[in-house]
Design a protein around this motif. Sequence first.
Motif, PDB file in Angstrom:
ATOM      1  N   ILE A 258     -35.940  67.238 -26.051  1.00 20.47           N
ATOM      2  CA  ILE A 258     -34.936  66.982 -27.077  1.00 20.47           C
ATOM      3  C   ILE A 258     -34.944  65.480 -27.346  1.00 20.47           C
ATOM      4  CG2 ILE A 258     -32.497  67.128 -27.702  1.00 20.47           C
ATOM      5  CD1 ILE A 258     -32.281  69.444 -25.620  1.00 20.47           C
ATOM      6  N   THR A 259     -35.269  65.101 -28.584  1.00 17.71           N
ATOM      7  CA  THR A 259     -35.359  63.688 -28.922  1.00 17.71           C
ATOM      8  C   THR A 259     -34.556  63.356 -30.182  1.00 17.71           C
ATOM      9  OG1 THR A 259     -37.323  63.920 -30.314  1.00 17.71           O
ATOM     10  CG2 THR A 259     -37.693  63.518 -27.971  1.00 17.71           C
ATOM     11  N   THR A 260     -34.225  62.087 -30.283  1.00 17.27           N
ATOM     12  CA  THR A 260     -33.622  61.541 -31.496  1.00 17.27           C
ATOM     13  C   THR A 260     -34.453  60.339 -31.900  1.00 17.27           C
ATOM     14  OG1 THR A 260     -32.170  60.041 -30.262  1.00 17.27           O
ATOM     15  CG2 THR A 260     -31.288  62.221 -30.793  1.00 17.27           C
ATOM     16  N   HIS A 261     -34.441  60.024 -33.186  1.00 25.33           N
ATOM     17  CA  HIS A 261     -35.085  58.792 -33.639  1.00 25.33           C
ATOM     18  C   HIS A 261     -34.517  58.387 -34.985  1.00 25.33           C
ATOM     19  CE1 HIS A 261     -37.781  60.978 -36.398  1.00 25.33           C
ATOM     20  NE2 HIS A 261     -38.018  61.816 -35.405  1.00 25.33           N
ATOM     21  N   ASP A 262     -34.777  57.158 -35.362  1.00 28.54           N
ATOM     22  CA  ASP A 262     -34.226  56.604 -36.601  1.00 28.54           C
ATOM     23  C   ASP A 262     -35.174  56.695 -37.791  1.00 28.54           C
ATOM     24  OD1 ASP A 262     -31.760  55.964 -35.585  1.00 28.54           O
ATOM     25  OD2 ASP A 262     -32.298  53.914 -35.059  1.00 28.54           O
TER      26      ASP A 262
ATOM     27  N   VAL B  45     -35.853  68.085 -32.374  1.00 33.16           N
ATOM     28  CA  VAL B  45     -35.833  66.697 -32.818  1.00 33.16           C
ATOM     29  C   VAL B  45     -34.705  66.483 -33.824  1.00 33.16           C
ATOM     30  CG1 VAL B  45     -37.163  64.888 -33.977  1.00 33.16           C
ATOM     31  CG2 VAL B  45     -38.333  66.560 -32.534  1.00 33.16           C
ATOM     32  N   PHE B  46     -33.983  65.371 -33.639  1.00 33.19           N
ATOM     33  CA  PHE B  46     -32.985  64.944 -34.620  1.00 33.19           C
ATOM     34  C   PHE B  46     -33.480  63.642 -35.232  1.00 33.19           C
ATOM     35  CE2 PHE B  46     -28.917  62.999 -35.972  1.00 33.19           C
ATOM     36  CZ  PHE B  46     -28.450  64.032 -36.776  1.00 33.19           C
TER      37      PHE B  46
ATOM     38  N   SER C  46     -27.437  59.579 -40.356  1.00 36.87           N
ATOM     39  CA  SER C  46     -26.830  60.909 -40.274  1.00 36.87           C
ATOM     40  C   SER C  46     -25.310  60.814 -40.380  1.00 36.87           C
ATOM     41  CB  SER C  46     -27.218  61.588 -38.952  1.00 36.87           C
ATOM     42  OG  SER C  46     -26.676  60.884 -37.860  1.00 36.87           O
ATOM     43  N   ASN C  47     -24.723  61.872 -40.858  1.00 41.65           N
ATOM     44  CA  ASN C  47     -23.265  61.938 -40.914  1.00 41.65           C
ATOM     45  C   ASN C  47     -22.774  62.921 -39.850  1.00 41.65           C
ATOM     46  OD1 ASN C  47     -23.567  64.584 -41.962  1.00 41.65           O
ATOM     47  ND2 ASN C  47     -23.614  63.798 -44.061  1.00 41.65           N
ATOM     48  N   GLN C  48     -21.480  63.009 -39.691  1.00 41.64           N
ATOM     49  CA  GLN C  48     -20.912  63.859 -38.637  1.00 41.64           C
ATOM     50  C   GLN C  48     -21.267  65.331 -38.849  1.00 41.64           C
ATOM     51  OE1 GLN C  48     -19.523  62.434 -35.878  1.00 41.64           O
ATOM     52  NE2 GLN C  48     -19.862  64.476 -35.100  1.00 41.64           N
ATOM     53  N   GLN C  49     -21.347  65.762 -40.084  1.00 45.00           N
ATOM     54  CA  GLN C  49     -21.703  67.158 -40.360  1.00 45.00           C
ATOM     55  C   GLN C  49     -23.115  67.462 -39.861  1.00 45.00           C
ATOM     56  OE1 GLN C  49     -21.458  68.318 -44.477  1.00 45.00           O
ATOM     57  NE2 GLN C  49     -22.236  70.362 -44.079  1.00 45.00           N
TER      58      GLN C  49
ATOM     59  N   THR D 124     -24.085  70.024 -36.815  1.00 50.88           N
ATOM     60  CA  THR D 124     -25.067  71.094 -37.002  1.00 50.88           C
ATOM     61  C   THR D 124     -26.133  71.022 -35.918  1.00 50.88           C
ATOM     62  OG1 THR D 124     -24.668  71.141 -39.382  1.00 50.88           O
ATOM     63  CG2 THR D 124     -26.753  72.071 -38.611  1.00 50.88           C
ATOM     64  N   PHE D 125     -26.590  69.810 -35.620  1.00 51.93           N
ATOM     65  CA  PHE D 125     -27.594  69.639 -34.569  1.00 51.93           C
ATOM     66  C   PHE D 125     -27.029  70.032 -33.208  1.00 51.93           C
ATOM     67  CE2 PHE D 125     -29.945  67.166 -31.389  1.00 51.93           C
ATOM     68  CZ  PHE D 125     -31.235  67.565 -31.688  1.00 51.93           C
ATOM     69  N   LEU D 126     -25.807  69.641 -32.922  1.00 48.57           N
ATOM     70  CA  LEU D 126     -25.180  69.991 -31.643  1.00 48.57           C
ATOM     71  C   LEU D 126     -24.994  71.499 -31.521  1.00 48.57           C
ATOM     72  CD1 LEU D 126     -22.604  67.071 -31.347  1.00 48.57           C
ATOM     73  CD2 LEU D 126     -24.769  67.343 -30.093  1.00 48.57           C
ATOM     74  N   SER D 127     -24.746  72.179 -32.627  1.00 49.51           N
ATOM     75  CA  SER D 127     -24.663  73.647 -32.610  1.00 49.51           C
ATOM     76  C   SER D 127     -26.016  74.247 -32.238  1.00 49.51           C
ATOM     77  CB  SER D 127     -24.218  74.185 -33.973  1.00 49.51           C
ATOM     78  OG  SER D 127     -22.894  73.799 -34.238  1.00 49.51           O
ATOM     79  N   LYS D 128     -27.084  73.633 -32.730  1.00 53.42           N
ATOM     80  CA  LYS D 128     -28.440  74.071 -32.382  1.00 53.42           C
ATOM     81  C   LYS D 128     -28.700  73.882 -30.883  1.00 53.42           C
ATOM     82  CE  LYS D 128     -33.150  73.319 -34.039  1.00 53.42           C
ATOM     83  NZ  LYS D 128     -33.980  72.572 -35.000  1.00 53.42           N
TER      84      LYS D 128
END
Length: 189
Positions: free
Chosen positions: A125-129, A163-164, A170-173, A177-181
């Motif tokens: 599980i990764t995040t990037h800009d 991946v996010f 990103s906005n809170q929505q 959505t990603f956290l729900s995933k």
Amino acid sequence: MNILIIYAHPNAESFNYTILNTLKNSISSQNNTKILDLNKENFDPVLRFDKENKRRDLKDDPATLELRSQLTWADHLIFIFPIWWGGMPAILKGYIDRVFAKGFAYEYKGTLPVGLLPGKTAAIITTHDTPGFYANFFQQDYGKVLKKQVLKMCGIKTNTFIVFPFTRNSNQQKRNTFLSKISAYANNL
């Protein structure tokens, strides 16, 4: 199932930390879960070789014995980390260098590597800009080195890659959505 979460982000107020908490709160209590927070544990990522410290002895290094025991114990590994400069944070790379040692995680039969940790699965599980389209078409790593050149070589099958991208815009929505995933993935473990 025995689940080891390997977390590599230094900021407890980051989105990665929110991902970690969402994941751990969504995993069924029927599983046995351990969290290895590399920064919180003050893991030393520096690999040292000299007269007393030989590369061939890494598999027996007493400083990483507990970390090797955690890998042996785990049926499923979950890596959570940001992508910085196209790859994993240095602390995670150091963990791999020091813990996934030859003779413990892999060996060679002739010229071919053989994984010594078969039967285990992993999730990354990764995040990037970086905008997703750019990362997909123009960047080489973005977590793929861990999947293809580390885990696979050690006999571990990566069955989930989440991946996010473009976190900074990103906005809170989108984050919800990603956290729900993440919750849905954890609920199915």
